[in-house]
Design a protein around this motif. Structure first.
Motif, PDB file in Angstrom:
ATOM      1  N   LEU A  34      20.936 -10.787 -11.123  1.00  0.00           N
ATOM      2  CA  LEU A  34      21.065  -9.564 -10.316  1.00  0.00           C
ATOM      3  C   LEU A  34      20.046  -8.496 -10.718  1.00  0.00           C
ATOM      4  N   SER A  35      19.598  -8.560 -11.981  1.00  0.00           N
ATOM      5  CA  SER A  35      18.584  -7.592 -12.423  1.00  0.00           C
ATOM      6  C   SER A  35      17.166  -8.036 -12.038  1.00  0.00           C
ATOM      7  N   GLY A  36      17.046  -9.184 -11.375  1.00  0.00           N
ATOM      8  CA  GLY A  36      15.746  -9.653 -10.895  1.00  0.00           C
ATOM      9  C   GLY A  36      14.971 -10.490 -11.888  1.00  0.00           C
ATOM     10  N   GLN A  37      15.614 -10.911 -12.992  1.00  0.00           N
ATOM     11  CA  GLN A  37      14.942 -11.678 -14.045  1.00  0.00           C
ATOM     12  C   GLN A  37      14.907 -13.177 -13.712  1.00  0.00           C
ATOM     13  N   ASP A  38      13.766 -13.836 -14.008  1.00  0.00           N
ATOM     14  CA  ASP A  38      13.772 -15.296 -14.059  1.00  0.00           C
ATOM     15  C   ASP A  38      14.725 -15.709 -15.178  1.00  0.00           C
ATOM     16  N   THR A  39      15.501 -16.769 -14.914  1.00  0.00           N
ATOM     17  CA  THR A  39      16.585 -17.117 -15.837  1.00  0.00           C
ATOM     18  C   THR A  39      16.663 -18.633 -16.019  1.00  0.00           C
ATOM     19  N   PHE A  40      16.868 -19.038 -17.252  1.00  0.00           N
ATOM     20  CA  PHE A  40      17.066 -20.464 -17.559  1.00  0.00           C
ATOM     21  C   PHE A  40      18.466 -20.622 -18.140  1.00  0.00           C
ATOM     22  N   ALA A  41      19.277 -21.498 -17.516  1.00  0.00           N
ATOM     23  CA  ALA A  41      20.656 -21.692 -17.974  1.00  0.00           C
ATOM     24  C   ALA A  41      20.896 -23.164 -18.286  1.00  0.00           C
ATOM     25  N   LEU A  42      21.207 -23.430 -19.525  1.00  0.00           N
ATOM     26  CA  LEU A  42      21.536 -24.786 -19.977  1.00  0.00           C
ATOM     27  C   LEU A  42      23.033 -24.811 -20.270  1.00  0.00           C
ATOM     28  N   MET A  43      23.783 -25.360 -19.313  1.00  0.00           N
ATOM     29  CA  MET A  43      25.246 -25.354 -19.424  1.00  0.00           C
ATOM     30  C   MET A  43      25.774 -26.766 -19.249  1.00  0.00           C
ATOM     31  N   PRO A  44      26.441 -27.315 -20.262  1.00  0.00           N
ATOM     32  CA  PRO A  44      26.956 -28.685 -20.164  1.00  0.00           C
ATOM     33  C   PRO A  44      27.896 -28.889 -18.990  1.00  0.00           C
ATOM     34  N   THR A  45      28.115 -30.148 -18.666  1.00  0.00           N
ATOM     35  CA  THR A  45      28.991 -30.551 -17.564  1.00  0.00           C
ATOM     36  C   THR A  45      30.312 -29.805 -17.618  1.00  0.00           C
ATOM     37  N   GLY A  46      30.721 -29.279 -16.447  1.00  0.00           N
ATOM     38  CA  GLY A  46      31.993 -28.573 -16.375  1.00  0.00           C
ATOM     39  C   GLY A  46      31.896 -27.103 -16.728  1.00  0.00           C
ATOM     40  N   GLY A  47      30.668 -26.624 -16.983  1.00  0.00           N
ATOM     41  CA  GLY A  47      30.487 -25.224 -17.380  1.00  0.00           C
ATOM     42  C   GLY A  47      30.479 -24.239 -16.233  1.00  0.00           C
ATOM     43  N   GLY A  48      30.414 -24.748 -14.980  1.00  0.00           N
ATOM     44  CA  GLY A  48      30.438 -23.868 -13.811  1.00  0.00           C
ATOM     45  C   GLY A  48      29.078 -23.300 -13.449  1.00  0.00           C
TER      46      GLY A  48
END
Length: 631
Positions: free
Chosen positions: A29-43
């Motif tokens: 929402l702040s306009g940042q490029d974002t990398f999210a590493l979230m295991p299975t089931g993390g939503g």
């Protein structure tokens, strides 16, 4: 209350976010490029769906998984949120209408595959859309060190030039440190905010058991843990066989694989989802988008190809936070056997070249022609004609598909399925009265030993070849058997759709992608070595082995895996165990399994003591395979 939380409560009916979801949403929402590493089931999907709902405009979601795209679109539509997926098989006119809807119809989500971005006219239409976020799902596909590299992902970074102020959100469930760095570079993420949820699943006990009788071990596990379970197998035949064996042992079991019709998939899935079946036996076609919270046990009875897939599949257990089990069953011959099979189906450049040339010959495509040509394709017939091994050919064609050279639908369902509905002795009587049909029927029975118990996928060209008859002759016998109610017979369409995306250039086409093939083969071999290390390493916590593979360094043992239980368990009193077994055998003769069932001790220890008693001649093994006291 934040707007994001209000949206979560209104549309998703949840009172709070899962770990890291709020932080990732705030970053986007702040306009940042974002990398999210979230295991299975993390939503992960929530992380791009909620910020899109909070802003004007539409979210472009890039994903390679058609099934997952359809599932997410359907779920959004149920919430009265407008969403569209540009999947394969949509004609150009219909696609134009869908893109018009995106532009003028207040749509919030447009899902498409990375290959769609290679069409200039689609890219031009996307440029005119009010894009507020670009979400790249399964982002490991952009990395040559990811486990499913697709070159089409490399072109996503070009969207930066058209949408310089729109944030990118890269999402993946499984990426090693090397793959993570690659993703950030290849997508051109600018000063990205990094969010990584720990791979630790503290409620999952990772178990590795060596056993000569896997079915008996499965029976023990399922009796001890009678809640919902998944058993993963490598192929469709194992699906049917294991499910049938479990039913014969009194368990409620169903199965799931890619060759089932949509109706059969949904029916079997619902039996399991609604707990009418305790167990679902499945290939890796099962699981994407499945969120069942009360899965107690996930069992793998064959070695996985890599720890990325194993972690995802094992992670489908214990999502309710209660203790769960991820069990991998192995025996001494598994590693050598699986390694040989694994290496034998990896296509090299020469084989890839041969398959591509024969494909062009098969469809009579001349050099320099063939672009956008579409054909019906039967994998079994193609492999039979050119004497290609089926699995290796399938892997070669999957690689060509990922490179964008061809597009291949993934449904390789068998043309025919059948089941004998009369007892075997009646079938033999029929063959004696109809000697002209005998060779074909006996070939079927030898090839498909389980054909009396269940509907069995049937390869018509294979039976014709093995019985030395034509396909027409085999088909005629099947029709006769059906008319006489000897078999239950179903014919299905076996043709997949194959599209050539480039002109035929033979070696030039293959040479251009050969480096990717070489890299992928090297990676797959390294990944398989990591699987072997996970199995064989007996001095390290299993949970820690997985965490270290994904770059998390920890020395604290989980306390619940097969290694941790071994070091915590008391030393076996072999003298007492010996006396207990002798006491049992003094009363009656027993086989080794019956002894194990009556003694509350590790099966390995029981076998060890039985062996000692045999060597010291305290007991003998009789011809009925039961032990008794030596008189």
């Amino acid at each position: 209350m934040s707007e994001a939380l209000q949206i979560l409560q209104k549309y998703w009916k949840h009172d709070s976010f899962r770990p890291l979801q709020q932080e990732i949403i705030d970053s986007v929402l702040s306009g940042q490029d974002t990398f999210a590493l979230m295991p299975t089931g993390g939503g992960k999907s929530i992380c791009f769906q909620i910020p899109t709902m909070a802003k004007k405009g539409i979210c472009l979601v890039i994903s390679p998984l058609v099934a997952l795209m359809k599932d997410q679109v359907a779920n959004l539509q149920k919430k009265d949120i407008k969403a569209i997926a540009l999947t394969g098989g949509i004609k150009s006119d219909e696609m134009i209408n869908l893109l018009d809807n995106c532009q003028f119809g207040n749509y919030k989500f447009l899902y498409l595959s990375p290959e769609r971005l290679q069409s200039d006219w689609i890219l031009d239409r996307i440029k005119s859309l009010p894009i507020n976020l670009i979400a790249i799902d399964e982002a490991h596909c952009v990395s040559q060190w990811g486990h499913d590299f697709r070159p089409a992902y490399l072109k996503i970074s070009s969207l930066k030039t058209h949408f310089p102020t729109v944030p990118f959100l890269a999402l993946t469930a499984t990426a090693t440190p090397k793959a993570k760095d690659d993703i950030i570079t290849e997508l051109g993420l600018q000063n990205p905010q990094l969010f990584q949820k720990s791979f630790a699943r503290k409620n999952i006990a990772y178990m590795v058991f060596e056993t000569d009788d896997k079915l008996f071990k499965i029976e023990q596990i399922l009796k001890k843990n009678q809640q919902s379970s998944i058993i993963y197998v490598r192929n469709r035949k194992s699906c049917l066989d294991i499910a049938a064996q479990l039913r014969s042992l009194g368990f409620t079991a169903t199965f799931y694989h890619g060759g089932l019709s949509s109706k059969e998939k949904d029916k079997n899935m619902q039996l399991w989802m609604q707990d009418e079946a305790q167990v679902i036996v499945a290939t890796n076609a099962f699981g994407m988008g499945i969120d069942k919270s009360n899965v107690k046990t996930v069992i793998h009875i064959q070695l996985p190809d890599n720890l990325e897939n194993y972690y995802q599949e094992a992670g489908r257990s214990g999502r309710n936070g209660e203790k769960a089990f991820a069990v991998l069953l192995t025996n001494p011959s598994d590693i050598a056997q699986t390694e040989n099979q694994f290496l034998s189906i990896l296509p090299d450049k020469a084989f890839l070249n041969a398959v591509y040339k024969k494909l062009c010959t098969y469809f009579q495509i001349a050099y320099g022609e063939g672009i956008n040509e579409q054909y019906s394709f039967n994998l079994n017939l193609f492999c039979l004609k050119y004497q290609f091994p089926v699995l290796k050919t399938y892997n070669a064609m999957q690689f060509l598909d990922r490179q964008g050279i061809i597009s291949l639908s993934q449904e390789f369902s068998e043309k025919i399925s059948l089941q004998f509905t009369i007892p075997s002795k009646e079938v033999i009587r029929y063959t004696s009265l109809n000697p002209n049909d005998e060779e074909i029927i006996l070939t079927i029975l030898r090839t498909y030993p389980g054909i009396y118990e269940m509907q069995t996928a049937f390869n018509l060209p294979l039976i014709a070849k093995k019985s030395h008859h034509t396909e027409a002759q085999v088909h005629a016998v099947l029709q006769k058997l059906k008319e006489k109610d000897i078999i239950d017979y179903h014919a299905k369409n076996n043709d997949s759709t194959l599209i050539f995306n480039e002109i035929r250039e033979d070696e030039r086409t293959i040479s251009r992608v050969a480096k990717y093939l070489e890299n992928q083969n090297t990676l797959k071999k390294e990944q398989f070595k990591s699987v072997i290390k996970y199995i064989k390493e007996d001095k390290t916590c299993k949970s820690n082995l997985i965490l270290n593979y994904f770059g998390e360094k920890t020395t604290t043992n989980c306390g619940i895996c097969s290694y941790c239980i071994t070091i915590k368990s008391k030393k076996t009193n072999f003298a007492a165990l010996k006396n207990e077994i002798i006491a049992l055998l003094t009363i009656e003769e027993l086989n080794s399994r019956e002894i194990q069932n009556r003694i509350n001790t590790k099966s390995d220890d029981v076998i060890f003591v039985i062996q000692e008693l045999l060597e010291s001649e305290n007991i003998i093994l009789k011809s009925n395979n039961k032990y008794t006291i030596k008189s």
